[in-house]
Design a protein around this motif. Structure first.
Motif, short mmCIF file in Angstrom:
data_model
loop_
_atom_site.label_atom_id
_atom_site.label_comp_id
_atom_site.label_asym_id
_atom_site.label_seq_id
_atom_site.Cartn_x
_atom_site.Cartn_y
_atom_site.Cartn_z
N UNK A 474 -73.25 -11.18 55.18
CA UNK A 474 -72.38 -12.17 55.84
C UNK A 474 -73.18 -13.39 56.32
N UNK A 476 -75.83 -14.72 55.03
CA UNK A 476 -76.16 -15.56 53.87
C UNK A 476 -74.93 -16.27 53.34
N UNK A 477 -73.79 -15.62 53.44
CA UNK A 477 -72.56 -16.23 52.94
C UNK A 477 -72.06 -17.34 53.85
N UNK A 478 -72.14 -17.11 55.14
CA UNK A 478 -71.48 -18.04 56.07
C UNK A 478 -72.45 -18.97 56.81
N UNK A 479 -73.73 -18.69 56.74
CA UNK A 479 -74.69 -19.57 57.39
C UNK A 479 -74.40 -19.69 58.88
N UNK A 480 -74.45 -20.92 59.36
CA UNK A 480 -74.29 -21.17 60.79
C UNK A 480 -72.87 -20.82 61.28
N UNK A 481 -71.96 -20.54 60.35
CA UNK A 481 -70.61 -20.16 60.77
C UNK A 481 -70.62 -18.89 61.61
N UNK A 483 -72.06 -18.63 64.15
CA UNK A 483 -71.92 -19.13 65.53
C UNK A 483 -70.44 -19.28 65.90
N UNK A 484 -69.63 -19.66 64.93
CA UNK A 484 -68.18 -19.70 65.19
C UNK A 484 -67.68 -18.31 65.52
N UNK A 485 -68.16 -17.34 64.74
CA UNK A 485 -67.72 -15.97 65.01
C UNK A 485 -68.15 -15.55 66.42
N UNK A 487 -68.57 -17.42 68.97
CA UNK A 487 -67.73 -18.11 69.96
C UNK A 487 -66.35 -17.48 70.02
N UNK A 512 -73.52 -16.56 72.20
CA UNK A 512 -72.60 -17.64 72.56
C UNK A 512 -72.97 -18.16 73.94
#
Lengths: 516, 352
Positions: A474, A476-481, A483-485, A487, A512
């Motif tokens: 996950x 590698x797939x989503x990168x900095x996203x 951080x959204x998770x 949050x 977060x």
């Protein structure tokens, strides 16, 4: 805060749901896992999944909310559970946690024919739901292979796709509104939401942000007509071209499903067989007679040489079976079928008539869930679905095959077709010297397949979700996203009790900053 | 004379300042995470500071001008995907695609001249196209800059694992990060087009006819329901394969409703006022949009200038050519969203 005792937790739960809870070993064992095949290997190795403290069966969103409040106060993890058909470990129990089985939330609250929406509680089992809609002349258009043992809530939580996704979309395309219990124990409706678009956030969240208790879904009139067809494609590439052109012309066939060479050979040799390739393999290992024993030994011996098997598969004639089902009004079903025929004939395909489509339809749910005999007999099978855009489909197909061909026999079909691309559904089968060796090999196959997928920039899943089986990839797939998770998790589940460890490994979730 | 002068900022690098705030214009998306970290309260802008409405940037310490991030990075005609930086305007993108025989589908005129990042951050832009879907239906992947780095979204025909992260910045007014680039679905330009206009006595009749069209599997490339004098007009544009058969089927369907057909040219002329064409100017309709339920007649009652888009059985996007009362957001959800923004370190303080 002192750690609550299991007795205190059970007493608290009993005060909410009364007798609708269980702490018996059989129930706790049954609810410790979903259908993630890896669990079979864990058991054989002597490493079974941890059992939950208790299983509860709430009957209302209010009870779910009370359970969440209790668990949040005591920091007790909650794993939501539908019908347990997940194959990624998303519903695997968490140590020290409880399982909330939502199947008793099973009412259809509203059928609104004017708006063509249905509000249904999360625990409604799929096949029964579809049958109920059928009595009203309606359909959701969502037909996953697991429809007999999956729930509406599970579909939404895992971002499910049905076999007719090319026409009706994935489950996220059907969601109008969700009722969710967030980690603060509040019952919320996304339709009245503000600030963010919450439907795409809770859809696919696998119980990590909230427990879905009901969904309002778009429905359609039952199709008045269907047309079936099978095509012998001169090559996989030609078949993909037909699928692409069909979808990019704005047509919406219900099903376009193409098997690769090996899969075509198996389907073509026995098109009335139940359960597809997996079912056939499982059937061999389920038998107990002498002939069965011979078959089992032969199959194991063959699977022990995957390189050789795959080498032979690579030399099969490059033909592919394409099955199509079109539906809708009579005019639309015919119009779409004829347009596909134009594209198919243009690439030199051979019309096989209605039979392949009808055969597929008749056995569309023939999935065998009997895993344990196969695994005990010394073989393992699993499936692995990925998705990408049209220009990446063939390279991805070859990359994944190459990546795992030293370990397992692998075959695939192409389905869930959209204007931008489609999914590839791989099936792999292997064996090992002993259970520990099988588990190591199984883990290597997943690692290699996911690595190859990420390297091609493709999606590491299409509709099975991430759970535990894909969480390693996950980040590698989503990168900095991630951080959204983090949050979202901090806001929706401040106590961190909702299905922890799923989707992302705890160490992969950034801290977060401002979450309360 | 401009009050903005070039200077060097210790952390932001070269920029312009008016003494109170800084204006920087990064040339690459990967420069953005560092900028967001150093920028304090930032606001994305599109163009030089002298041309920007002061009210928009009143509280900002740093204006991050993303107008230089406007490259069309790649076009994959086979997959029907374009990868474009988010400072590109819809008009520029559609023009580039048009040269390759591709299109985003109908582009509403009020998107013209506006950058992709701005419109997505403002909310999912509606598009009245049953065939091509909403603008966000075509959003295959979205990347954003956060103070810690860039997000990454695998380009896939459908989202697959976890929440749809690519939708988080849509409508978040840059508070969930700064949108840097997107992958959008594009389509081959269809050679033929057809138009239809049918007028009905009221909204209920028009809605029923439109939904019958959908139920029959006919997907107009664009449509619009609107009040025209004392009637309700349904205008439609069609493209795609077997156009003649679509039109034939459509006419047979609509004959079953009590409507009055107008010459197709009327619908074509009206479409030209709502959809962008090469060389067309900006929109003439200043509209607010909100989502109505299935009771369409009730939702538009008493509103003189109204257009209904994105019609589905469960509701529609209603565009009203004046300030209209859109339903207020639910306070509890807004609070939850605030908590999400606050948890995004830096972004909570910055992009707002």
């Amino acid at each position: 805060m002192a750690t609550p005792t299991p007795t205190a937790i059970r007493d608290g739960l009993r005060s909410i749901v009364g007798d609708r809870m269980s702490t018996t070993p059989p129930d706790r064992t049954a609810y410790a896992r979903d259908l993630w095949p890896r669990t079979q290997l864990d058991r054989l190795v002597g490493d079974p999944p941890e059992r939950p403290l208790a299983v509860v069966w709430p009957t209302s969103p209010e009870e779910v909310a009370a359970i969440v409040r209790l668990c949040a106060a005591q920091r007790v993890p909650i794993v939501p559970f539908g019908a347990g058909s997940g194959v990624c470990g998303g519903a695997r129990a968490v140590p020290g946690g409880i399982v909330v089985d939502l199947k008793r939330l099973k009412r259809i609250r509203r059928i609104d024919r004017a708006a063509m929406v249905v509000e249904v509680e999360a625990g409604f089992v799929g096949e029964r739901f579809e049958r109920t809609l059928e009595r009203h002349g309606l359909t959701l258009g969502h037909f996953p292979s697991s429809i007999l043992c999956s729930t509406v809530g599970g579909w939404v939580a895992a971002r499910s796709a049905g076999q007719c996704s090319s026409r009706y979309g994935k489950i996220e395309d059907m969601v109008v509104d969700l009722e969710v219990v967030t980690g603060d124990g509040r019952i919320r409706r996304t339709a009245r939401a503000g600030g963010l678009d919450w439907n795409p956030i809770f859809t696919g969240s696998e119980g990590t942000l909230g427990l879905i208790t009901a969904a309002t879904l778009r429905v359609h009139a039952q199709p008045a007509a269907r047309a079936f067809r099978g095509w012998r494609m001169p090559s996989v590439a030609a078949g993909l071209e037909v699928m692409r052109r069909t979808m990019q012309a704005g047509l919406r066939p219900a099903v376009m499903r193409m098997y690769d060479s090996l899969d075509t050979l198996l389907v073509g040799s026995k098109d009335d067989a139940k359960g597809g390739q997996l079912g056939r393999l499982k059937a061999i290992f389920a038998g107990t007679g002498q002939v069965d024993a011979l078959k089992q030994r032969a199959t194991r011996a063959a699977l022990a040489s995957p390189r050789l098997l795959n080498f032979a598969v690579d030399r099969l004639p490059d033909t592919a079976l394409l099955v199509t089902v079109t539906e809708g009004s009579e005019a639309e079903a015919r119009r779409t079928d004829e347009a596909i025929a134009d594209y198919a004939l243009a690439v030199g395909a051979l019309d096989l008539g209605e039979q392949p489509g009808r055969a597929w339809m008749a056995h569309r749910y023939d999935v065998s869930y009997k895993q344990s005999k196969l695994y005990r007999a010394g073989a393992f099978v699993d499936t692995f679905e990925v998705a990408t855009t049209w220009d990446g489909i063939q390279p991805l197909y070859h990359a994944v095959r190459r990546a795992v061909s030293a370990e397992v026999l692998v075959m695939a079909h192409f389905s869930h077709v959209y204007p931008g691309g489609c999914s590839i559904y791989f099936t792999f089968a292997g064996t090992g010297r002993d259970p520990a060796d099988m588990r190591r090999r199984y883990a290597r196959v997943w690692q290699q397949a996911l690595d190859a997928t990420v390297a091609r920039g493709a999606a590491i899943a299409h509709h099975h979700g991430a759970g535990l089986s894909r969480r390693s990839h996950m980040p590698a797939t989503h990168g900095e996203a991630a951080r959204w998770f983090a949050a979202l998790k901090a806001a929706c589940d401040p106590a961190g009790i909702l299905n922890p460890g799923k989707l992302f490994a705890p160490d992969d979730i950034p801290r977060a900053e401002g979450g309360r | 004379m401009s009050a903005w002068r070039f200077e060097r900022h210790p952390r932001l690098g070269s920029g312009r300042t008016d003494g109170r705030r800084w204006w920087v214009r990064p040339g690459r998306p990967d420069a953005l995470p560092g900028l967001l970290t150093a920028a304090g309260r930032w606001r994305p802008v599109y163009g030089p500071p002298d041309e920007i409405d002061g009210a928009v940037i009143a509280d900002a310490e740093t204006l991050i001008d993303i107008s230089a991030l406007d490259a069309v990075r790649s076009v994959a005609p086979e997959s029907g995907v374009v990868h474009v930086e988010a400072g590109c305007t819809w008009e520029a993108l559609e023009t580039t695609l048009g040269r390759r025989g591709l299109t985003l589908g109908p582009v509403p005129r009020w998107l013209v001249g506006r950058p992709i990042a701005e419109t997505l951050a403002a909310g999912p832009p509606a598009r009245p196209s049953p065939r091509y879907g909403d603008v966000t239906d075509g959003l295959l992947a979205l990347r954003a800059a956060l103070p810690g780095g860039l997000t990454n979204c695998a380009v896939s025909p459908r989202r697959a694992t976890g929440p749809d992260f690519g939708r988080i910045p849509v409508g978040a007014d840059h508070r969930a990060g700064l949108i840097t680039d997107v992958h959008l679905r594009v389509w081959p330009v269809e050679p033929g087009r057809a138009w239809r206009r049918v007028r009905f006595a009221g909204w209920a009749e028009a809605r029923a006819a439109a939904l019958a069209v959908l139920a029959d599997g006919i997907r107009p490339a664009w449509w619009c329901l609107r009040r025209a004098l004392r009637q309700v007009s349904l205008d439609m544009q069609f493209d795609g394969p077997r156009l003649d058969r679509q039109a034939e089927r459509l006419d047979a369907l609509l004959a079953g409703f009590d409507g009055q057909a107008d010459p197709p040219e009327a619908a074509e002329r009206f479409a030209d006022t709502r959809l962008w064409r090469p060389g067309a100017g900006p929109t003439v309709l200043s509209a607010v949009q909100h989502v109505a339920g299935p009771d369409l007649a009730g939702a538009v009652e008493g509103i003189p200038r109204v257009e209904v888009w994105d019609l589905r059985p469960e509701g529609a996007t209603v565009h009203v050519a004046r300030e209209a009362a859109a339903p207020p957001p639910d306070g509890a959800w807004a609070d939850l969203a605030e908590r999400v923004f606050a948890a995004l370190d830096g972004a909570g303080e910055g992009g707002r």
